[in-house]
Design a protein around this motif. Structure first.
Motif, PDB file in Angstrom:
ATOM      1  N   UNK A 152       0.815  -1.210   0.000  1.00 18.15           N
ATOM      2  CA  UNK A 152       0.000   0.000   0.000  1.00 18.15           C
ATOM      3  C   UNK A 152       0.848   1.259   0.000  1.00 18.15           C
ATOM      4  N   UNK A 153       2.092   1.137   0.521  1.00 18.10           N
ATOM      5  CA  UNK A 153       2.987   2.287   0.532  1.00 18.10           C
ATOM      6  C   UNK A 153       3.325   2.792  -0.852  1.00 18.10           C
ATOM      7  N   UNK A 154       3.143   1.943  -1.869  1.00 19.78           N
ATOM      8  CA  UNK A 154       3.449   2.349  -3.239  1.00 19.78           C
ATOM      9  C   UNK A 154       2.478   3.416  -3.742  1.00 19.78           C
ATOM     10  N   UNK A 155       1.340   3.521  -3.099  1.00 17.91           N
ATOM     11  CA  UNK A 155       0.384   4.558  -3.495  1.00 17.91           C
ATOM     12  C   UNK A 155       0.976   5.944  -3.245  1.00 17.91           C
ATOM     13  N   UNK A 156       1.604   6.100  -2.074  1.00 18.62           N
ATOM     14  CA  UNK A 156       2.226   7.378  -1.730  1.00 18.62           C
ATOM     15  C   UNK A 156       3.632   7.491  -2.293  1.00 18.62           C
ATOM     16  N   UNK A 157       4.391   6.389  -2.223  1.00 22.72           N
ATOM     17  CA  UNK A 157       5.786   6.414  -2.641  1.00 22.72           C
ATOM     18  C   UNK A 157       5.937   6.597  -4.144  1.00 22.72           C
ATOM     19  N   UNK A 158       5.058   5.947  -4.923  1.00 23.06           N
ATOM     20  CA  UNK A 158       5.185   5.965  -6.381  1.00 23.06           C
ATOM     21  C   UNK A 158       4.046   6.683  -7.085  1.00 23.06           C
ATOM     22  N   UNK A 159       3.031   7.042  -6.319  1.00 25.31           N
ATOM     23  CA  UNK A 159       1.858   7.637  -6.948  1.00 25.31           C
ATOM     24  C   UNK A 159       1.030   6.605  -7.692  1.00 25.31           C
ATOM     25  N   UNK A 160       1.116   5.344  -7.281  1.00 28.26           N
ATOM     26  CA  UNK A 160       0.380   4.268  -7.940  1.00 28.26           C
ATOM     27  C   UNK A 160      -1.055   4.254  -7.413  1.00 28.26           C
ATOM     28  N   UNK A 161      -1.988   4.763  -8.188  1.00 27.28           N
ATOM     29  CA  UNK A 161      -3.382   4.848  -7.761  1.00 27.28           C
ATOM     30  C   UNK A 161      -4.140   3.546  -7.982  1.00 27.28           C
TER      31      UNK A 161
END
Length: 303
Positions: A152-161
């Motif tokens: 879930x951290x990839x949503x903030x870290x990478x902008x992966x929506x």
């Protein structure tokens, strides 16, 4: 080579059944390949002298469904799988489901398996550093390849929506008289774990709450007791809420970040959702190969 992880992980006392996967998660061919690779490892552990240490065990149970399950991915993977007769379902008191399948597979006890994996990682020279980063570029120049398993951290870290949480709630009860696990097509299930049984479950998309909800608890108990009346009277000893990092499809690929200071090689491996245990070893093997390919490519480019 190095890996930095900023993980959300629920309590490591779950037990999961191998061979079941939501094939919406990935392409069917990929899913079957990863599940088969995982199965080969789990079944090897479960039938070896390491089973007690790794937390793997051979176990039989049932899957009940209102619709006929056609060509399930696990059918050709697990130890055995057969469709049950109406007479068998009736004798078990199963009336709300038209179809049943008796399966012998491997159960994975996560409170043993996860520490075992970490110990192996450290024994092979791995190091763990707890650190929060805001951007992968902060790791530039520190490693040959960065493996991103931030869920879930990839949503903030990478902008992966495309990554989102699916909230779950599990209840652990003491029920040494229950010896087989049961899954259904409406997310009502229970899994044995020694003298204990884990009851579930639910799938609440986009719900980030880690707070307990008494309505969820009551709903799980009511459904499990209706499914398997002999669970009634089992004492609750623990319960927990967790978030499944889910992405359709899960992300397993190489990427080269082009930064002002140079290129940075990334391997992404996240978004497994409820199929994490079933696909984990297979996707890890592929991710490791992608890392090797990235390192080989870097060395070749330098020659």
């Amino acid at each position: 080579m190095g890996t930095k992880k900023n993980l959300h992980r629920d309590k490591e006392n779950k037990t999961r059944c191998s061979g079941r996967t939501n094939t919406r998660d990935v392409n069917l061919g990929q899913s079957k390949r990863w599940a088969n690779e995982t199965w080969k490892f789990y079944s090897k552990m479960a039938t070896s002298d390491m089973a007690c240490e790794t937390g793997h065990s051979v176990s039989s149970g049932y899957i009940f469904s209102r619709e006929k399950i056609v060509d399930p991915i696990y059918e050709s993977i697990v130890f055995s799988c057969r469709e049950m007769s109406i007479a068998e379902l009736t004798s078990l008191g199963i009336t709300q489901y038209r179809y049943g399948y008796h399966i012998t597979t491997v159960l994975t006890e996560m409170r043993k398996y996860m520490p075992w994996l970490m110990n192996k990682f450290k024994e092979n020279g791995g190091k763990v550093e707890k650190r929060k980063i805001q951007n992968l570029s902060e790791l530039y120049g520190q490693f040959d390849v960065v493996v991103n398993c931030t869920g879930l951290g990839s949503r903030e870290l990478l902008g992966d929506k495309e990554i989102f949480p699916v909230r779950g709630h599990l209840i652990r009860v003491r029920a040494p008289w229950i010896k087989q696990w049961v899954y259904t097509d409406d997310d009502t299930y229970f899994v044995t774990n020694g003298d204990y049984v884990v009851l579930g479950g639910m799938r609440q998309k986009d719900n980030y709450s880690l707070e307990f909800d008494h309505r969820d608890r009551a709903g799980i108990l009511e459904r499990c007791h209706k499914l398997w009346p002999s669970l009634q009277g089992a004492k609750i000893v623990d319960e927990w809420v967790g978030l499944r990092p889910t992405r359709y499809p899960l992300r397993l690929e190489k990427e080269t970040l082009r930064l002002p200071q140079g290129e940075m090689k990334i391997v992404h491996n996240y978004g497994h959702g409820a199929s994490g245990v079933t696909l984990s070893w297979g996707t890890a093997v592929e991710a490791a190969q992608l890392v090797k390919d990235s390192i080989t490519g870097t060395i070749t480019a330098r020659m």
